[in-house]
Design a protein around this motif. Structure first.
Motif, PDB file in Angstrom:
ATOM      1  N   LEU A   1      23.764   5.679  23.444  1.00  0.00           N
ATOM      2  CA  LEU A   1      24.336   4.543  24.177  1.00  0.00           C
ATOM      3  C   LEU A   1      25.205   3.712  23.250  1.00  0.00           C
ATOM      4  CD1 LEU A   1      24.478   2.711  26.685  1.00  0.00           C
ATOM      5  CD2 LEU A   1      22.386   1.588  25.855  1.00  0.00           C
ATOM      6  N   GLY A   2      24.719   3.441  22.053  1.00  0.00           N
ATOM      7  CA  GLY A   2      25.525   2.700  21.090  1.00  0.00           C
ATOM      8  C   GLY A   2      26.791   3.435  20.717  1.00  0.00           C
ATOM      9  N   ALA A   3      26.705   4.736  20.478  1.00  0.00           N
ATOM     10  CA  ALA A   3      27.887   5.526  20.123  1.00  0.00           C
ATOM     11  C   ALA A   3      28.931   5.462  21.227  1.00  0.00           C
ATOM     12  CB  ALA A   3      27.481   6.978  19.852  1.00  0.00           C
ATOM     13  N   ALA A   4      28.495   5.582  22.476  1.00  0.00           N
ATOM     14  CA  ALA A   4      29.440   5.518  23.588  1.00  0.00           C
ATOM     15  C   ALA A   4      30.105   4.157  23.672  1.00  0.00           C
ATOM     16  CB  ALA A   4      28.719   5.841  24.897  1.00  0.00           C
ATOM     17  N   ARG A   5      29.341   3.105  23.448  1.00  0.00           N
ATOM     18  CA  ARG A   5      29.943   1.768  23.409  1.00  0.00           C
ATOM     19  C   ARG A   5      30.994   1.667  22.303  1.00  0.00           C
ATOM     20  NH1 ARG A   5      25.007  -2.595  23.535  1.00  0.00           N
ATOM     21  NH2 ARG A   5      24.211  -2.239  25.668  1.00  0.00           N
ATOM     22  N   GLY A   6      30.656   2.209  21.140  1.00  0.00           N
ATOM     23  CA  GLY A   6      31.583   2.139  20.013  1.00  0.00           C
ATOM     24  C   GLY A   6      32.860   2.914  20.274  1.00  0.00           C
ATOM     25  N   VAL A   7      32.740   4.084  20.884  1.00  0.00           N
ATOM     26  CA  VAL A   7      33.927   4.877  21.204  1.00  0.00           C
ATOM     27  C   VAL A   7      34.786   4.148  22.232  1.00  0.00           C
ATOM     28  CG1 VAL A   7      34.747   7.016  22.278  1.00  0.00           C
ATOM     29  CG2 VAL A   7      32.900   7.085  20.596  1.00  0.00           C
ATOM     30  N   LEU A   8      34.161   3.627  23.280  1.00  0.00           N
ATOM     31  CA  LEU A   8      34.927   2.923  24.319  1.00  0.00           C
ATOM     32  C   LEU A   8      35.648   1.718  23.739  1.00  0.00           C
ATOM     33  CD1 LEU A   8      35.634   2.707  27.340  1.00  0.00           C
ATOM     34  CD2 LEU A   8      33.612   1.229  27.600  1.00  0.00           C
TER      35      LEU A   8
ATOM     36  N   ALA B   1      31.355  10.790  29.103  1.00  0.00           N
ATOM     37  CA  ALA B   1      32.236   9.637  28.945  1.00  0.00           C
ATOM     38  C   ALA B   1      32.970   9.691  27.615  1.00  0.00           C
ATOM     39  CB  ALA B   1      31.417   8.346  29.042  1.00  0.00           C
ATOM     40  N   VAL B   2      32.247  10.005  26.552  1.00  0.00           N
ATOM     41  CA  VAL B   2      32.868  10.058  25.223  1.00  0.00           C
ATOM     42  C   VAL B   2      33.854  11.216  25.131  1.00  0.00           C
ATOM     43  CG1 VAL B   2      32.379  10.514  22.786  1.00  0.00           C
ATOM     44  CG2 VAL B   2      31.020   8.831  24.050  1.00  0.00           C
ATOM     45  N   ASP B   3      33.512  12.355  25.692  1.00  0.00           N
ATOM     46  CA  ASP B   3      34.437  13.496  25.660  1.00  0.00           C
ATOM     47  C   ASP B   3      35.751  13.160  26.364  1.00  0.00           C
ATOM     48  OD1 ASP B   3      32.820  15.135  24.192  1.00  0.00           O
ATOM     49  OD2 ASP B   3      32.143  16.370  25.869  1.00  0.00           O
TER      50      ASP B   3
ATOM     51  N   LEU C   1      31.642   9.055  15.560  1.00  0.00           N
ATOM     52  CA  LEU C   1      30.793   8.720  16.698  1.00  0.00           C
ATOM     53  C   LEU C   1      30.741   9.871  17.693  1.00  0.00           C
ATOM     54  CD1 LEU C   1      31.905   5.026  17.386  1.00  0.00           C
ATOM     55  CD2 LEU C   1      30.092   5.856  15.886  1.00  0.00           C
ATOM     56  N   TRP C   2      31.861  10.541  17.879  1.00  0.00           N
ATOM     57  CA  TRP C   2      31.939  11.699  18.777  1.00  0.00           C
ATOM     58  C   TRP C   2      31.021  12.817  18.294  1.00  0.00           C
ATOM     59  CZ3 TRP C   2      36.061  15.892  18.188  1.00  0.00           C
ATOM     60  CH2 TRP C   2      36.064  16.777  19.269  1.00  0.00           C
ATOM     61  N   ARG C   3      31.066  13.115  16.996  1.00  0.00           N
ATOM     62  CA  ARG C   3      30.188  14.156  16.454  1.00  0.00           C
ATOM     63  C   ARG C   3      28.720  13.760  16.570  1.00  0.00           C
ATOM     64  NH1 ARG C   3      30.395  14.265  11.446  1.00  0.00           N
ATOM     65  NH2 ARG C   3      32.039  12.792  10.859  1.00  0.00           N
ATOM     66  N   ASP C   4      28.444  12.483  16.298  1.00  0.00           N
ATOM     67  CA  ASP C   4      27.054  12.027  16.331  1.00  0.00           C
ATOM     68  C   ASP C   4      26.466  12.103  17.741  1.00  0.00           C
ATOM     69  OD1 ASP C   4      27.053  11.541  13.641  1.00  0.00           O
ATOM     70  OD2 ASP C   4      27.099   9.360  13.778  1.00  0.00           O
ATOM     71  N   ILE C   5      27.239  11.714  18.745  1.00  0.00           N
ATOM     72  CA  ILE C   5      26.685  11.723  20.096  1.00  0.00           C
ATOM     73  C   ILE C   5      26.440  13.154  20.573  1.00  0.00           C
ATOM     74  CG2 ILE C   5      28.826  11.730  21.470  1.00  0.00           C
ATOM     75  CD1 ILE C   5      27.512   9.596  23.243  1.00  0.00           C
TER      76      ILE C   5
END
Length: 381
Positions: A241-248, A326-328, A348-352
């Motif tokens: 969830l945090g990674a997706a927030r960071g990417v957005l 979402a991140v993709d 962040l993309w790799r981590d998620i």
């Protein structure tokens, strides 16, 4: 008149500082394949390792909702650090099933004991006088190099207590083999831990089956049984969830100016960016709402039964899929610059993706278990 004392800082209060520190060290931590010592010290000092320590050594009022808020803030800067933080809470919560004497050894001098490990049986144990002799090798132990104690699961093949058991051993009794080579979550330091014929006293072990119990209170905790399978998938989702927030957030900054510059007449690129933003932010919001429901259930329910466990696992696997999608989508619309190794976006993309690949977050098995539970004649009323 004595002034009222201020409440102690929560995990969420500490989270922005930890996020900034973790972001500062992220590149070096990835290269070293282990979390930076200063980051781990900050995580422990903030109270993550102590968050779910059972009474009388810890605070029984700590919640998953509080943990979710803090982990998501950290994950927006460094999902690997958020993963280390939530695993620290999970391992302490798991070790809370030890007998009282074992709990005292872990937390008698204070609750800030960092425990690493896992519950998948990878070793073998033999009963001996006063305890057990444990040998084995356990891969993917997060923050293994920094732990005070290790929680390891082995199988007993003889005697009246045959079956899998959880053993808690000092970090000094094990060796860490630097095997962690995943493309994501590199800074978790999830290396292999091995022990050779280590003696484990009786108070430092318990049957693995205790973690799956639903109807009996958790030893050393309160009277609301929340089995491990009802909460572990939630914790795995929080760094995502945090990674997706960071990417957005980063993607929005990078394309925001382009959107404003090109408005005024129909522009296919503007329409594309708008669609990407709306869909991905909707998926992120939907995933967070689902995770909020899971956290609320395990924080407030008087009892958590098998149906709740199946629903939680389904919900968390579903939320994980939404976050990855979402991140993709955002990454596909980030241009080649978004994939630059010098930018945090690709980290962040790799981590998620690494977090989302965890077997506990695969939707197929979770869906099958949910269907088995809810399509039975006595459940589907």
């Amino acid at each position: 008149m004595t002034p009222a004392s201020s409440p102690a800082p929560s995990l969420a209060d500490h989270a922005p500082r930890i996020a900034a520190l973790a972001g500062e060290h992220a590149v070096r931590s990835e290269a070293a394949r282990t979390p930076h010592p200063d980051v781990i010290d900050a995580v422990v000092a903030a109270g993550f390792a102590a968050h779910f320590v059972p009474p009388p050594f810890g605070d029984p009022a700590r919640t998953f909702t509080e943990l979710k808020r803090a982990a998501a803030v950290i994950g927006a800067e460094c999902p690997a650090t958020a993963w280390c933080a939530v695993l620290a809470t999970l391992m302490a919560r798991t070790a809370g099933h030890l007998p009282p004497e074992g709990q005292k050894r872990l937390w008698g001098k204070g609750p800030d004991t960092l425990i690493a490990g896992g519950v998948t049986p990878r070793g073998n144990a033999s009963p001996t006088e006063g305890g057990w002799t444990l040998s084995g090798s356990w891969p993917s132990v997060t923050a293994a190099e920094h732990a005070d104690w290790l929680l390891l699961t082995g199988v007993v093949h003889e005697g009246g207590t045959a079956g899998p058991r959880v053993f808690v051993v000092p970090r000094s009794a094990a060796r860490v083999e630097k095997t962690w080579d995943d493309i994501g979550m590199q800074a978790t330091g999830s290396h292999t831990v091995a022990v050779d014929e280590v003696f484990v006293e009786e108070p430092m072990t318990f049957p693995l089956a205790l973690l799956a119990e639903v109807d009996d209170p958790r030893p050393g905790h309160d009277d609301r049984p929340v089995p491990l399978l009802a909460v572990n998938t939630l914790l795995f989702c929080l760094p995502m969830l945090g990674a997706a927030r960071g990417v957005l957030r980063r993607w929005t900054r990078s394309v925001g100016d382009k959107l404003h510059e090109r408005q005024g007449e129909f522009d296919p690129l503007v329409a594309h960016y708008a669609d990407v933003f709306a869909r991905s932010s909707s998926e992120l919001d939907a995933a967070e709402l689902v995770l909020d429901r899971v956290a609320r259930l395990v924080d407030t329910a008087e009892r958590v039964d098998r149906a709740d466990v199946a629903r939680n696992q389904r919900d968390c696997a579903f939320a994980a899929g939404l976050l990855v999608d979402a991140v993709d989508r955002l990454m596909r619309a980030s241009g080649s610059s978004g994939h630059s190794t010098g930018r945090a976006l690709q980290r962040l993309w790799r981590d998620i993706h690494t977090a989302g690949a965890h077997m506990a977050l695969q939707f197929g098995p979770a869906a099958a278990q949910y269907a088995r539970e809810f399509l039975r004649s006595d459940t589907a009323q």
